[in-house]
Design a protein around this motif. Structure first.
Motif, PDB file in Angstrom:
ATOM      1  N   ILE A 163       0.844  -1.208   0.000  1.00 46.61           N
ATOM      2  CA  ILE A 163       0.000   0.000   0.000  1.00 46.61           C
ATOM      3  C   ILE A 163       0.872   1.249   0.000  1.00 46.61           C
ATOM      4  CG2 ILE A 163      -1.694   1.323   1.334  1.00 46.61           C
ATOM      5  CD1 ILE A 163      -2.775  -1.375   2.381  1.00 46.61           C
ATOM      6  N   VAL A 164       1.913   1.245   0.824  1.00 43.11           N
ATOM      7  CA  VAL A 164       2.825   2.389   0.940  1.00 43.11           C
ATOM      8  C   VAL A 164       3.529   2.653  -0.393  1.00 43.11           C
ATOM      9  CG1 VAL A 164       5.041   3.098   1.933  1.00 43.11           C
ATOM     10  CG2 VAL A 164       3.202   2.310   3.432  1.00 43.11           C
ATOM     11  N   LEU A 165       4.085   1.617  -0.986  1.00 39.80           N
ATOM     12  CA  LEU A 165       4.823   1.792  -2.235  1.00 39.80           C
ATOM     13  C   LEU A 165       3.899   2.200  -3.380  1.00 39.80           C
ATOM     14  CD1 LEU A 165       7.282  -1.235  -2.020  1.00 39.80           C
ATOM     15  CD2 LEU A 165       7.763   1.170  -1.530  1.00 39.80           C
ATOM     16  N   ASP A 166       2.690   1.700  -3.367  1.00 38.85           N
ATOM     17  CA  ASP A 166       1.729   2.062  -4.409  1.00 38.85           C
ATOM     18  C   ASP A 166       1.351   3.543  -4.296  1.00 38.85           C
ATOM     19  OD1 ASP A 166      -0.182   1.349  -6.584  1.00 38.85           O
ATOM     20  OD2 ASP A 166      -1.680   1.865  -5.063  1.00 38.85           O
ATOM     21  N   PHE A 167       1.084   3.992  -3.084  1.00 39.26           N
ATOM     22  CA  PHE A 167       0.714   5.401  -2.895  1.00 39.26           C
ATOM     23  C   PHE A 167       1.896   6.307  -3.237  1.00 39.26           C
ATOM     24  CE2 PHE A 167       0.343   9.178  -0.037  1.00 39.26           C
ATOM     25  CZ  PHE A 167      -0.732   9.773  -0.694  1.00 39.26           C
TER      26      PHE A 167
END
Length: 283
Positions: free
Chosen positions: A29-33
């Motif tokens: 989720i962090v890397l996608d955002f």
């Protein structure tokens, strides 16, 4: 081919996520955002994270700029991108990778704790992260140490992580290593008093636990300055949550059972503030 600044930053962000063992689901989720996040919109607030007096307002402004963020992943992404910059400061000062990793792992610990208690991954500690990002708080062995100033006096505030090894030798090594660390990297704090404000110092616990308890041994290393009988933080740290009525609090450990019994009888645990003794190993 040269990586763009953003691509390079995200590559480093992944390394930070990996080294702090961020759970895979939250890491994705962090890397996608991060891949779609325009940091420039929040640049004005980044500098404020280095000023303790501005932390509260800065975090509010950042949260507002990030928008809807029910699981705190956007805030975590923003803060971890700042951690990439903090790592550069560690390198400049020559502070070890181990201390960087152990210090930043605090966020993974709370993400995992949220999952354990609520069954979902979330990060709700963005308000605390500026301490680590501004190189004011460090985990050194078992404990965390934060440089603070009170009434124009420099102090080192001790925090006790939930996963701390509270054994005598582990604490001794942490205290001694912390003294060496601050003398070397922040000599202005080299001789500062080490203080602690925690439910773990509550004198009520001395009536519940045996002399051989690690908590009691921890207490004895401090000279108590004042007590706060109204402090209810023990519930948060012992049970992992504060949204349950007393009769529904879990009883998985002997400490949980004893505190629950006290609470059901109308008692409270409270907290206390103390100063670490010059020779905390005399007991």
């Amino acid at each position: 081919m040269l990586l763009s600044v953003k691509e390079n930053m995200n590559m480093n962000l992944q390394k930070v996520c990996d080294c702090i063992c961020l759970p895979d689901q939250m890491k994705r989720i962090v890397l996608d955002f991060a891949s779609s996040f325009d940091e420039k919109t929040l640049e004005p607030y980044s500098a404020a994270l280095n000023d303790p007096s501005a932390w509260e307002e800065a975090v509010k402004q950042i949260a507002g700029g990030l928008g809807d963020d029910p699981d705190g992943s956007k805030m975590l992404t923003f803060m971890l991108l700042r951690a990439v910059e903090t790592h550069q400061e560690y390198e400049k000062k020559g502070i070890s990778e181990t201390i960087f990793t152990d210090t930043m792992k605090f966020c993974s610990r709370f993400v995992e704790e949220h999952y354990k208690v609520h069954g979902t991954y979330a990060f709700t500690w963005g308000w605390w992260f500026p301490r680590q990002l501004s190189l004011r708080e460090f985990r050194i062995g078992a404990l965390e140490y934060e440089m603070i100033e009170k009434e124009e006096k420099k102090l080192i505030n001790i925090h006790i992580p939930a996963d701390a090894d509270m054994g005598r030798e582990s604490l001794r090594k942490s205290y001694e290593d912390a003294r060496v660390f601050f003398a070397k990297y922040y000599p202005e704090y080299g001789q500062s008093d080490m203080v602690c404000d925690s439910w773990l110092l509550s004198p009520v616990l001395a009536k519940m636990l045996p002399e051989s308890s690690n908590i009691i041994r921890f207490q004895k290393a401090f000279d108590s300055i004042r007590e706060d009988v109204t402090n209810d933080s023990a519930i948060r740290w012992v049970y992992g949550r504060t949204d349950l009525p007393i009769h529904r609090l879990p009883e998985h450990t002997s400490l949980q059972k004893k505190i629950k019994t006290s609470l059901l009888e109308g008692g409270s645990i409270g907290a206390a503030y103390g100063i670490l003794q010059e020779d905390p190993w005399k007991h």
